[in-house]
Design a protein around this motif. Structure first.
Motif, PDB file in Angstrom:
ATOM      1  N   GLU A 109      56.390  39.946  22.803  1.00 51.45           N
ATOM      2  CA  GLU A 109      55.625  41.169  23.087  1.00 51.45           C
ATOM      3  C   GLU A 109      54.585  41.403  21.992  1.00 51.45           C
ATOM      4  O   GLU A 109      53.444  41.767  22.257  1.00 51.45           O
ATOM      5  N   ILE A 110      55.005  41.187  20.755  1.00 47.46           N
ATOM      6  CA  ILE A 110      54.089  41.413  19.629  1.00 47.46           C
ATOM      7  C   ILE A 110      53.058  40.275  19.555  1.00 47.46           C
ATOM      8  O   ILE A 110      51.874  40.509  19.311  1.00 47.46           O
ATOM      9  N   ALA A 111      53.509  39.053  19.827  1.00 48.13           N
ATOM     10  CA  ALA A 111      52.596  37.906  19.761  1.00 48.13           C
ATOM     11  C   ALA A 111      51.517  37.970  20.845  1.00 48.13           C
ATOM     12  O   ALA A 111      50.374  37.553  20.618  1.00 48.13           O
ATOM     13  N   PHE A 112      51.874  38.536  22.005  1.00 54.27           N
ATOM     14  CA  PHE A 112      50.987  38.515  23.179  1.00 54.27           C
ATOM     15  C   PHE A 112      49.594  39.073  22.871  1.00 54.27           C
ATOM     16  O   PHE A 112      48.578  38.425  23.098  1.00 54.27           O
ATOM     17  N   ALA A 113      49.567  40.292  22.311  1.00 56.76           N
ATOM     18  CA  ALA A 113      48.272  40.929  22.044  1.00 56.76           C
ATOM     19  C   ALA A 113      47.509  40.171  20.960  1.00 56.76           C
ATOM     20  O   ALA A 113      46.274  40.065  21.006  1.00 56.76           O
ATOM     21  N   LEU A 114      48.245  39.620  19.982  1.00 57.09           N
ATOM     22  CA  LEU A 114      47.599  38.895  18.885  1.00 57.09           C
ATOM     23  C   LEU A 114      46.967  37.598  19.402  1.00 57.09           C
ATOM     24  O   LEU A 114      45.867  37.217  18.991  1.00 57.09           O
ATOM     25  N   GLU A 115      47.664  36.952  20.337  1.00 63.24           N
ATOM     26  CA  GLU A 115      47.110  35.722  20.924  1.00 63.24           C
ATOM     27  C   GLU A 115      45.819  36.027  21.686  1.00 63.24           C
ATOM     28  O   GLU A 115      44.864  35.252  21.659  1.00 63.24           O
ATOM     29  N   ASN A 116      45.796  37.183  22.368  1.00 64.40           N
ATOM     30  CA  ASN A 116      44.585  37.579  23.105  1.00 64.40           C
ATOM     31  C   ASN A 116      43.384  37.715  22.182  1.00 64.40           C
ATOM     32  O   ASN A 116      42.248  37.525  22.602  1.00 64.40           O
ATOM     33  N   LEU A 117      43.656  38.105  20.927  1.00 68.32           N
ATOM     34  CA  LEU A 117      42.553  38.257  19.969  1.00 68.32           C
ATOM     35  C   LEU A 117      42.335  36.957  19.170  1.00 68.32           C
ATOM     36  O   LEU A 117      41.605  36.954  18.180  1.00 68.32           O
ATOM     37  N   CYS A 118      43.001  35.871  19.612  1.00 72.14           N
ATOM     38  CA  CYS A 118      42.847  34.550  18.982  1.00 72.14           C
ATOM     39  C   CYS A 118      43.218  34.546  17.496  1.00 72.14           C
ATOM     40  O   CYS A 118      42.579  33.872  16.682  1.00 72.14           O
ATOM     41  N   ILE A 119      44.256  35.306  17.152  1.00 72.71           N
ATOM     42  CA  ILE A 119      44.748  35.302  15.758  1.00 72.71           C
ATOM     43  C   ILE A 119      45.502  33.973  15.545  1.00 72.71           C
ATOM     44  O   ILE A 119      46.276  33.563  16.418  1.00 72.71           O
ATOM     45  N   PRO A 120      45.312  33.284  14.403  1.00 79.30           N
ATOM     46  CA  PRO A 120      46.019  32.008  14.181  1.00 79.30           C
ATOM     47  C   PRO A 120      47.539  32.180  14.208  1.00 79.30           C
ATOM     48  O   PRO A 120      48.062  33.223  13.821  1.00 79.30           O
ATOM     49  N   ARG A 121      48.216  31.101  14.643  1.00 81.42           N
ATOM     50  CA  ARG A 121      49.674  31.120  14.818  1.00 81.42           C
ATOM     51  C   ARG A 121      50.408  31.518  13.541  1.00 81.42           C
ATOM     52  O   ARG A 121      51.347  32.321  13.573  1.00 81.42           O
ATOM     53  N   GLU A 122      49.993  30.966  12.394  1.00 81.36           N
ATOM     54  CA  GLU A 122      50.695  31.277  11.129  1.00 81.36           C
ATOM     55  C   GLU A 122      50.624  32.783  10.845  1.00 81.36           C
ATOM     56  O   GLU A 122      51.589  33.394  10.413  1.00 81.36           O
ATOM     57  N   GLU A 123      49.453  33.364  11.132  1.00 77.80           N
ATOM     58  CA  GLU A 123      49.258  34.798  10.868  1.00 77.80           C
ATOM     59  C   GLU A 123      50.115  35.646  11.821  1.00 77.80           C
ATOM     60  O   GLU A 123      50.712  36.644  11.434  1.00 77.80           O
ATOM     61  N   ILE A 124      50.217  35.173  13.079  1.00 75.10           N
ATOM     62  CA  ILE A 124      51.066  35.887  14.057  1.00 75.10           C
ATOM     63  C   ILE A 124      52.522  35.886  13.556  1.00 75.10           C
ATOM     64  O   ILE A 124      53.183  36.926  13.529  1.00 75.10           O
ATOM     65  N   ALA A 181      50.625  45.579  15.010  1.00 78.20           N
ATOM     66  CA  ALA A 181      50.376  44.180  14.672  1.00 78.20           C
ATOM     67  C   ALA A 181      48.886  43.842  14.733  1.00 78.20           C
ATOM     68  O   ALA A 181      48.406  42.945  14.053  1.00 78.20           O
ATOM     69  N   LEU A 182      48.143  44.592  15.547  1.00 82.24           N
ATOM     70  CA  LEU A 182      46.703  44.343  15.684  1.00 82.24           C
ATOM     71  C   LEU A 182      45.922  44.862  14.473  1.00 82.24           C
ATOM     72  O   LEU A 182      44.734  44.601  14.359  1.00 82.24           O
ATOM     73  N   GLN A 183      46.615  45.623  13.618  1.00 77.07           N
ATOM     74  CA  GLN A 183      45.979  46.211  12.429  1.00 77.07           C
ATOM     75  C   GLN A 183      44.652  46.897  12.771  1.00 77.07           C
ATOM     76  O   GLN A 183      43.596  46.586  12.213  1.00 77.07           O
ATOM     77  N   PRO A 184      44.695  47.855  13.715  1.00 77.37           N
ATOM     78  CA  PRO A 184      43.450  48.519  14.103  1.00 77.37           C
ATOM     79  C   PRO A 184      42.969  49.471  12.998  1.00 77.37           C
ATOM     80  O   PRO A 184      43.752  49.865  12.135  1.00 77.37           O
ATOM     81  N   ASP A 185      41.677  49.848  13.056  1.00 81.04           N
ATOM     82  CA  ASP A 185      41.164  50.861  12.111  1.00 81.04           C
ATOM     83  C   ASP A 185      41.710  52.231  12.493  1.00 81.04           C
ATOM     84  O   ASP A 185      41.935  53.086  11.646  1.00 81.04           O
ATOM     85  N   LEU A 186      41.852  52.433  13.811  1.00 84.04           N
ATOM     86  CA  LEU A 186      42.303  53.728  14.332  1.00 84.04           C
ATOM     87  C   LEU A 186      43.465  53.460  15.283  1.00 84.04           C
ATOM     88  O   LEU A 186      43.343  52.652  16.215  1.00 84.04           O
ATOM     89  N   LEU A 187      44.599  54.111  15.037  1.00 79.38           N
ATOM     90  CA  LEU A 187      45.770  53.971  15.906  1.00 79.38           C
ATOM     91  C   LEU A 187      46.015  55.315  16.583  1.00 79.38           C
ATOM     92  O   LEU A 187      46.170  56.338  15.904  1.00 79.38           O
ATOM     93  N   ILE A 188      46.025  55.289  17.916  1.00 78.19           N
ATOM     94  CA  ILE A 188      46.222  56.528  18.683  1.00 78.19           C
ATOM     95  C   ILE A 188      47.618  56.487  19.294  1.00 78.19           C
ATOM     96  O   ILE A 188      47.997  55.502  19.936  1.00 78.19           O
ATOM     97  N   LEU A 189      48.367  57.544  19.081  1.00 77.70           N
ATOM     98  CA  LEU A 189      49.743  57.607  19.585  1.00 77.70           C
ATOM     99  C   LEU A 189      49.861  58.859  20.453  1.00 77.70           C
ATOM    100  O   LEU A 189      49.737  59.978  19.956  1.00 77.70           O
ATOM    101  N   ASP A 190      50.079  58.652  21.754  1.00 74.76           N
ATOM    102  CA  ASP A 190      50.159  59.786  22.679  1.00 74.76           C
ATOM    103  C   ASP A 190      51.633  60.086  22.948  1.00 74.76           C
ATOM    104  O   ASP A 190      52.291  59.357  23.685  1.00 74.76           O
ATOM    105  N   GLU A 191      52.154  61.122  22.310  1.00 73.27           N
ATOM    106  CA  GLU A 191      53.578  61.507  22.457  1.00 73.27           C
ATOM    107  C   GLU A 191      54.510  60.323  22.162  1.00 73.27           C
ATOM    108  O   GLU A 191      55.401  60.024  22.964  1.00 73.27           O
ATOM    109  N   PRO A 192      54.355  59.634  21.042  1.00 70.75           N
ATOM    110  CA  PRO A 192      55.128  58.407  20.842  1.00 70.75           C
ATOM    111  C   PRO A 192      56.597  58.657  20.549  1.00 70.75           C
ATOM    112  O   PRO A 192      57.404  57.746  20.629  1.00 70.75           O
ATOM    113  N   THR A 193      56.966  59.896  20.194  1.00 65.29           N
ATOM    114  CA  THR A 193      58.352  60.129  19.787  1.00 65.29           C
ATOM    115  C   THR A 193      59.141  60.934  20.800  1.00 65.29           C
ATOM    116  O   THR A 193      60.274  61.300  20.543  1.00 65.29           O
TER     117      THR A 193
END
Length: 572
Positions: A106-121, A160-172
């Protein structure tokens, strides 16, 4: 300060809608800031979050006015896929975001979409799992996780995407209080260590007061107020007018101020409330603690529900319940609490014969549930599941509410009467022709309660009925539970939100890791603070304040609500 997002006179109307959902909003979100967004259901909070990702209006269409720049990029001119490198979003319902067959995938999926290298994932996966308390779950299928664990996974995937801005809509909204605290703490660390800007929508007033840098109050699509948590949450009347619940500390000190005792400020966090208690003592007189009678009126009746030496082991070998024995008497209002995975829902599923005991027995009245069909049990026990969508399958609200009644032998006239009464009691009458799934999640919970009401069972079980509800929604569901209790029904509520329950329940069963840790009158249970915290529950702030008051006054104050706490003080 450097801005990460700038909204300039933003207004928005959804396609085919007449109402403007966002009205002329101008707001700057700073780099490394933790901005909380609060407001009643329908205030426009989720739409604002979607606008900050470009999803509104790019996917939805509709009419958009004004301008939003995210990391310097215009939200209309750059595709959502490009904006996604700078802004991540986590929704209230993790089910809509989780697609992979294992936690690490699940975590790797989005990182692969952004072509992040395997070691970094591979480097990022353990870091983000640790930050959300999911180490050791790498190979587990997300569908085997509890609601709270799924939410933490969704947050980990966004982090995992290390965004500049993280939006959380009712996450808890689906987490136990300590899980919720950890999400807030995790998010704060991200802000401090990585400089990520955070925008969080939440009804968790106590946590928002403690962790946010600024709070934006939305009402009817407008930005009503903007300021520090101390500035916003100390305005108790403003919050109440907007159907919002202030932190308990603020409620208590506001009530104390109304008695004529001079306060320099209204504290909004527990820490500042405890500090102000010393000053308050010097400016007021303490009233003797009241004597609270314990309500054991129902205990002389035979049990309506009995669990004897109940054990349940799931097919994968997990022992979810360990030798539990409980009696619940007719007419009681019982609260069952415990962390995610404590065994609460597993226990309740045995009451309904949805699960069979590995050992032990469950009796409804004097009948063993193993001898009763699920439909026979449904006449005695009404059940609202944690996710109401799993219980809804009709094409209109009215059909949903009346669906079971013909099978219970109701005449057409009785069906019409029971359905109408139920819809009106749950404030759903004007939605009776709507498709149930077109209503917000909170309203969908009320549809299922209306259907239960129409069937008139003796026992009503509400499993996390306040999940995803704003304060008004939660209160209206609990008011219905009170009406049912006053009608003589036995009510069982499972919730994490201890602060909601003092006005309703008279007994608390505290569960942890498949066992009953405590079964006691509510007031007594709430003051077992260490025991509650051992099962990831946070006692209401009023309880902590009153324990502190007991310490500095050498008298016992077993108080559990802001009003009880405020009533302990008189002007000098």
């Amino acid at each position: 300060m450097e801005a990460i997002a700038v909204l300039d006179k933003v207004s928005y109307i959804y396609p085919n809608a007449k109402e403007t959902v966002l009205k002329d909003i101008s707001l700057t979100i700073n780099k490394g800031e933790f901005l909380g967004i609060i407001g009643a259901t329908g205030a426009g909070k989720t739409t604002l979050c979607l606008a900050l990702t470009g999803i509104v209006p790019q996917f939805y269409g509709g009419r958009f006015f004004g301008k939003i720049a995210i990391a310097g990029l215009d939200s209309l001119e750059h595709p959502v896929s490009e904006l996604a490198r700078h802004v991540g979003i986590v929704f209230e319902d993790p089910e809509v975001q989780i697609t992979a067959t294992s936690v690490e995938n699940e975590i790797a999926f989005a990182l692969e979409n952004l072509c992040i290298p395997r070691e970094e994932i591979l480097r990022r996966i353990p870091i983000v799992l640790k930050s959300v308390r999911l180490e050791g779950f790498e190979k587990k299928n997300p569908q085997e996780l509890s609601g709270g664990q799924k939410q933490r996974l969704a947050i980990a995937a966004a982090l995992a995407l290390q965004p500049d801005l993280l939006i959380l809509d009712e996450p808890t909204s689906q987490l136990d209080p300590i899980g919720s605290q950890e999400v807030f703490a995790t998010v704060k660390e991200l802000k401090e260590n990585l400089g990520v800007s955070i925008v969080m929508v939440s009804h968790a007033a106590e946590e928002m007061a403690e962790f946010c840098d600024r709070i934006a109050l939305l009402a009817d699509g407008k930005l009503q107020a903007l300021g520090t948590p101390a500035e916003i949450y100390s305005q108790v009347e403003l919050l109440q007018q907007n159907k919002l619940r202030p932190p308990e500390v603020a409620q208590a000190f506001h009530k104390i101020q109304q008695t004529g005792i001079h306060l320099d400020r209204i504290p909004v966090t527990l820490e500042s409330g405890i500090k102000d208690l010393e000053i308050l003592r010097s400016r007021s007189q303490l009233v003797s603690p009241p004597v609270f009678a314990s309500s054991s009126a129902n205990l002389d009746k035979p049990p309506i529900l009995s669990v004897k030496n109940l054990q349940h082991i799931y097919a994968d070998g997990t022992e979810a319940l360990k030798n539990i024995s409980i009696d619940i008497h007719a007419g009681e209002y019982v609260l069952i609490v415990g962390q995610n995975g404590a065994g609460k829902s597993t226990l309740v599923k045995h009451f309904l014969n949805l699960l069979q005991p590995t050992k032990g027995q469950v009796l409804v009245g004097d009948r063993d549930t193993s001898q009763l069909s699920v439909s026979e049990l449904a006449q005695s026990i009404g059940y609202l599941a944690q996710n109401p969508d799993n219980q809804i399958f009709n094409t209109s609200v009215e059909k949903e509410v009346s669906f079971a009644l013909p099978f219970l032998g109701y005449s057409p006239k009785a069906i019409e009467q029971a359905t109408t009464n139920s819809l009106k009691a749950m404030q759903l009458w004007e939605h009776r022709n709507a498709h149930p799934l077109s209503l917000p999640k909170g309203e969908r919970g009320r549809i299922v309660i209306a259907a239960l009401l129409a069937m008139n069972p003796e026992i009503i079980i509400l499993d996390e009925p306040t999940t995803g509800q704003d304060y008004q929604g939660a209160s209206s569901i609990l008011e219905v539970s009170r009406q049912l209790h006053q009608m003589g029904k036995t009510v069982i509520v499972i919730t994490h939100h201890l602060y909601l329950m003092p006005d309703y329940a008279d007994r608390a069963i505290v569960m942890g890791k498949g066992t009953v840790l405590l079964d006691a009158p509510l007031r007594q249970a709430y003051h077992q603070v260490d025991l509650l915290e051992s099962t990831y529950l946070t006692p209401p702030q009023s309880v902590v304040l009153s324990q502190y008051l007991s310490k500095i006054s050498d008298r016992q104050y077993p108080l559990i609500t802001p009003t009880e706490f405020a009533n302990s003080f008189m002007p000098n």
